[in-house]
Design an enzyme around this catalytic site. Structure first.
Site, PDB file in Angstrom:
ATOM      1  N   TYR A  76       5.708  -4.595 126.415  1.00 28.94           N
ATOM      2  CA  TYR A  76       4.122  -4.681 125.808  1.00 28.94           C
ATOM      3  C   TYR A  76       3.470  -5.461 126.980  1.00 28.94           C
ATOM      4  CZ  TYR A  76       4.073 -10.014 124.242  1.00 28.94           C
ATOM      5  OH  TYR A  76       4.637 -11.068 123.747  1.00 28.94           O
ATOM      6  N   LYS A 134       3.335 -11.327 130.770  1.00 28.20           N
ATOM      7  CA  LYS A 134       3.760 -10.493 131.119  1.00 28.20           C
ATOM      8  C   LYS A 134       3.835  -9.913 132.261  1.00 28.20           C
ATOM      9  CE  LYS A 134       6.763 -13.415 128.081  1.00 28.20           C
ATOM     10  NZ  LYS A 134       7.939 -14.290 128.729  1.00 28.20           N
TER      11      LYS A 134
END
Ligand code: COA
Length: 276
Positions: free
Chosen positions: A147, A162
């Site tokens: 994601y 991330k």
């Protein structure tokens, strides 16, 4: 799959190493001869993990560490060097996450996840990276998520963190490539742990829907992700840096064949190694 003793002279530090994927990575590296330091905010996670590692013959220590605090990260390196003489491998696995629609996310909720999952990775990368540069060798493996590029509805904070970690991975990989320091990331899909079962597929219908999205039609075993961490840490893997290795059973590419078609072609069950 790997030669016994491949990590014999190596010292590996794994954040979030007391449970789940971090623990699997500690076990996998330790079984191949690495001496292990696991770090976590929670002593309650670390103590049983060190005992379990010791029971399987792995030399392991635990250091309670909050990666959000640079002073505690510096202490983690100091304790590692005091105990084992140096560090060679850093696995940035610690993270924090919860599902929350973005419009309901408080500034504090955003900050806590960014602090752990992005700022924490910077602190460990900076501290251990300097140590690795000084000794002319080192490996960093970051744990990210798909994601980071697809976006994560309900996990905007974690997805942003991330994505930042991927950019950090590639930036330092290029900066440090000629100085013996390799920096890569693994990008796991959905893997089967008690925590994931509780949070991601609490009902059988949710489990079935999720499996439908995975071309391999099964969840990963933590050992399958740990194997990729072993690969990117391996001293004989000498021409891979700045890579983000996706291990998600093909999920980011789209759904597999619909069930009725895949079963008619006999490919509905993908092979899984039971020893992982
Ligand atoms: N939903 C919405 N907001 C939440 C939340 C949730 N489930 N959990 C925490 N928050 C918000 C709090 O409201 C607070 O915001 P505020 O200051 O604006 O009120 C902020 O986040 C900090 O909360 P706090 O409880 O002090 O944070 P913490 O440091 O104790 O823990 C996590 C935060 C994310 C680390 C915690 O959820 C956790 O420990 N999760 C389990 C471990 C984990 O997530 N592992 C990663 C798997 S990928």
């Amino acid at each position: 799959m790997w030669k016994d003793g491949a990590f014999q002279d190596q010292v590996a530090v794994i954040t979030g190493g007391g449970t789940g994927l971090g623990f699997s990575a500690a076990e996998a590296l330790g079984r191949l001869g690495a001496r292990i330091v696991i770090a976590s905010r929670s002593a309650a996670h670390l103590e049983p993990a060190v005992a379990a590692l010791a029971a399987s013959g792995v030399t392991a220590r635990a250091v309670v560490t909050d990666v959000r605090k640079p002073g505690e990260v510096a202490r983690l390196l100091e304790r590692t060097v005091a105990e084992f003489g140096r560090a060679d491998i850093l696995v940035n696995n610690a993270a924090g996450n919860f599902l929350c629609p973005t419009e309901d996310l408080s500034p504090g909720g955003w900050k806590v996840v960014i602090d752990i999952a992005l700022n924490g990775v910077f602190h460990t990368t900076h501290t251990f990276g300097r140590h690795f540069l000084a000794q002319g060798r080192g490996r960093i493996v970051n744990v990210v998520a798909t994601y980071a590029w697809t976006g994560g509805p309900g996990t905007a904070h974690s997805a942003a963190a991330k994505a930042g970690v991927i950019a950090l991975t590639r930036s330092v990989a290029v900066e440090w490539a000629s100085r013996g320091v390799f920096v890569n990331a693994v990008c796991p899909g959905v893997f089967d742990t008690p925590g994931a079962r509780e949070r991601l597929w609490p009902t059988e219908a949710q489990r079935a829907a999720l499996l439908d999205d995975i071309p391999l039609h099964r969840f990963a075993a933590p050992g399958e992700i740990a194997n990729a961490i072993v690969y990117l840490s391996h001293p004989e893997v000498t021409y891979v840096t700045g890579e983000v290795l996706v291990i998600d059973g093909g999920m980011h590419l789209g759904k597999g064949l619909p069930g009725h078609l895949s079963s008619s072609t006999g490919i509905s069950e993908s092979p899984r190694r039971d020893d992982l």
